[in-house]
Design an enzyme around this catalytic site. Structure first.
Site, PDB file in Angstrom:
ATOM      1  N   TRP A  57       0.876  -1.180   0.000  1.00 30.35           N
ATOM      2  CA  TRP A  57       0.000   0.000   0.000  1.00 30.35           C
ATOM      3  C   TRP A  57       0.908   1.223   0.000  1.00 30.35           C
ATOM      4  CZ3 TRP A  57      -4.282   2.436  -0.853  1.00 30.35           C
ATOM      5  CH2 TRP A  57      -4.796   3.450  -0.037  1.00 30.35           C
ATOM      6  N   SER A 114       0.967   4.243   0.767  1.00 32.77           N
ATOM      7  CA  SER A 114       0.082   5.049   1.617  1.00 32.77           C
ATOM      8  C   SER A 114       0.438   6.532   1.594  1.00 32.77           C
ATOM      9  CB  SER A 114       0.212   4.516   3.051  1.00 32.77           C
ATOM     10  OG  SER A 114      -0.143   5.474   4.005  1.00 32.77           O
ATOM     11  N   GLY A 115      -0.564   7.367   1.411  1.00 38.17           N
ATOM     12  CA  GLY A 115      -0.347   8.807   1.475  1.00 38.17           C
ATOM     13  C   GLY A 115      -0.041   9.246   2.899  1.00 38.17           C
ATOM     14  N   PHE A 116      -0.690   8.602   3.852  1.00 34.89           N
ATOM     15  CA  PHE A 116      -0.454   8.926   5.266  1.00 34.89           C
ATOM     16  C   PHE A 116       0.997   8.626   5.640  1.00 34.89           C
ATOM     17  CE2 PHE A 116      -0.237   7.572   9.698  1.00 34.89           C
ATOM     18  CZ  PHE A 116      -0.816   8.644  10.353  1.00 34.89           C
ATOM     19  N   ASP A 155      -1.066  14.638   6.620  1.00 41.49           N
ATOM     20  CA  ASP A 155      -1.686  13.997   5.443  1.00 41.49           C
ATOM     21  C   ASP A 155      -2.905  14.830   5.021  1.00 41.49           C
ATOM     22  OD1 ASP A 155      -2.492  12.126   3.536  1.00 41.49           O
ATOM     23  OD2 ASP A 155      -3.402  10.785   5.012  1.00 41.49           O
ATOM     24  N   ASP A 184      -2.110   4.975  -3.301  1.00 43.53           N
ATOM     25  CA  ASP A 184      -3.096   5.839  -2.655  1.00 43.53           C
ATOM     26  C   ASP A 184      -2.943   7.232  -3.266  1.00 43.53           C
ATOM     27  OD1 ASP A 184      -4.633   7.339  -0.931  1.00 43.53           O
ATOM     28  OD2 ASP A 184      -3.327   7.057   0.815  1.00 43.53           O
ATOM     29  N   ARG A 209     -12.928   4.917  -3.362  1.00 45.81           N
ATOM     30  CA  ARG A 209     -12.949   4.935  -1.895  1.00 45.81           C
ATOM     31  C   ARG A 209     -14.100   5.804  -1.394  1.00 45.81           C
ATOM     32  NH1 ARG A 209      -7.735   6.220   1.900  1.00 45.81           N
ATOM     33  NH2 ARG A 209      -8.774   7.308   3.593  1.00 45.81           N
ATOM     34  N   HIS A 268     -14.147   3.012   4.211  1.00 45.19           N
ATOM     35  CA  HIS A 268     -13.307   3.316   5.375  1.00 45.19           C
ATOM     36  C   HIS A 268     -14.179   3.718   6.560  1.00 45.19           C
ATOM     37  CE1 HIS A 268      -9.531   3.644   7.166  1.00 45.19           C
ATOM     38  NE2 HIS A 268      -9.153   4.855   6.812  1.00 45.19           N
TER      39      HIS A 268
HETATM   40  C1  SPV Z   1      -3.385   6.048   4.049  1.00 42.37           C
HETATM   41  O1  SPV Z   1      -2.714   5.136   4.553  1.00 42.37           O
HETATM   42  O2  SPV Z   1      -2.870   7.026   3.501  1.00 42.37           O
HETATM   43  C2  SPV Z   1      -4.849   5.962   4.039  1.00 42.37           C
HETATM   44  C3  SPV Z   1      -5.496   5.158   5.068  1.00 42.37           C
HETATM   45  O3  SPV Z   1      -5.467   6.603   3.213  1.00 42.37           O
HETATM   46  S1  SPV Z   1      -5.946   6.249   6.351  1.00 42.37           S
HETATM   47  O4  SPV Z   1      -4.787   6.979   6.776  1.00 42.37           O
HETATM   48  O5  SPV Z   1      -6.507   5.411   7.422  1.00 42.37           O
HETATM   49  O6  SPV Z   1      -6.981   7.146   5.836  1.00 42.37           O
HETATM   50 MG    MG Z   2      -4.338   8.074   2.307  1.00 38.86          MG
END
Ligand code: SPV
Ligand code: MG
Length: 275
Positions: free
Chosen positions: A25, A27-29, A39, A66, A140, A171
């Site tokens: 993943w 991930s943007g976060f 984020d 993401d 999403r 989510h």
């Molecule tokens: C990420 O991991 O960037 C997500 C998941 O989008 S969350 O941070 O839970 O939104």
């Molecule tokens: Mg994200």
């Protein structure tokens, strides 16, 4: 059901692969956090894409990118999808929030959603921009995160399936799996569901599988949290001890990093090619 783990750089992506997960993943976060940033759509597409490309170069696992809100409107999404597919991603997840988005799990976070028709346009654009039918467009739904309730979440999910999405990521930030389980039980579409059970850890893989509609379970931020846990612990120990004698026993030896860097291969190549 595929098990996918977050990564924020090529090394964490390599460790995801070694551990035995089915995918990565992007991930943007995690990437925002690794950049020391919130984020909230601060990371540019070029930065995230470069990181994704670097991860793809170091692993053979499929990468789910993401892309937040898709870096703009439906027209921008045409470019986003083309770029991520060309960079080696296996899928993109596009969320139905307004740009700039706010991270989903924040208590009391501002969560503005796009009108359904506008987001359908973004999904249709994404579908039309991909070259390979196997490149997945995952829509999403943030209706539960925004407190809009299950009825709207289902309505949005159905609309995004109609627009051509291959999967629905639903989510939730509820601390129990009830909200997600109810959504999944009431999901009457034909495409699989993706979940990210960060806020509701009672949702084990066995429990998700039992719902029979979950195609992918994403562990959303456990790479960056593990990294922070490790660094905080060791840095504190070194400060406390005034040296590395104890800390050294608690971390991997330098030889482990050499293994990950494939230094054996470097040595072999030296023998072969250096004159
Ligand atoms: C990420 O991991 O960037 C997500 C998941 O989008 S969350 O941070 O839970 O939104
Ligand atoms: Mg994200």
């Amino acid at each position: 059901m595929a098990r996918v783990m977050a990564a924020h750089d090529p090394l964490s992506a390599m460790l995801v692969e070694e551990a035995g997960f089915d995918g990565i993943w992007a991930s943007g976060f995690e990437f925002s956090a690794a950049m020391g940033l919130a984020d909230i759509s601060l990371v540019s597409m070029a930065e995230h894409l470069t990181n994704m490309r670097n991860m793809a170069a170091r692993t053979s696992l499929p990468i789910i990118a993401d892309v937040d809100t898709g870096y703009g409107n439906a027209i921008n999404v045409l470019h986003t999808v083309a770029q991520y597919e060309a960079a080696g991603a296996a899928a993109v997840v596009i969320e139905d929030k307004m740009f700039p988005k706010v991270t989903s799990l924040l208590a009391g976070g501002r969560q503005d959603l796009l009108p359904i028709a506008e987001f359908q346009g973004k999904i249709e654009a994404a579908v039309s921009a991909r070259k390979d039918r196997g490149f997945l467009i995952i829509a999403r739904v943030e209706a539960l995160i925004a407190g809009r309730g299950e009825k709207e979440a289902l309505e949005r999910a159905r609309a995004y399936e109609a627009a051509g999405a291959d999967m629905i990521l639903i989510h939730s930030k509820q601390t129990s799996p009830d909200e997600i389980e109810s959504f999944i039980q009431n999901w009457d579409g034909n495409i699989p569901i993706v979940i990210v059970p960060t806020a509701y850890p009672e949702m084990t893989e066995a429990r998700a599988k039992a719902l029979k509609k979950v195609g992918i379970l994403i562990y959303g931020n456990h790479a960056i949290r593990a990294a922070v846990t490790g660094m905080q612990k060791i840095f504190a120990r070194i400060i406390e001890d005034g040296g590395i004698e104890n800390a050294d026993k608690e971390i991997v030896p330098v030889s482990e990093i050499f293994r990950l860097q494939k230094m054996d291969q470097v040595k072999e190549n030296e023998k072969k090619f250096l004159r």
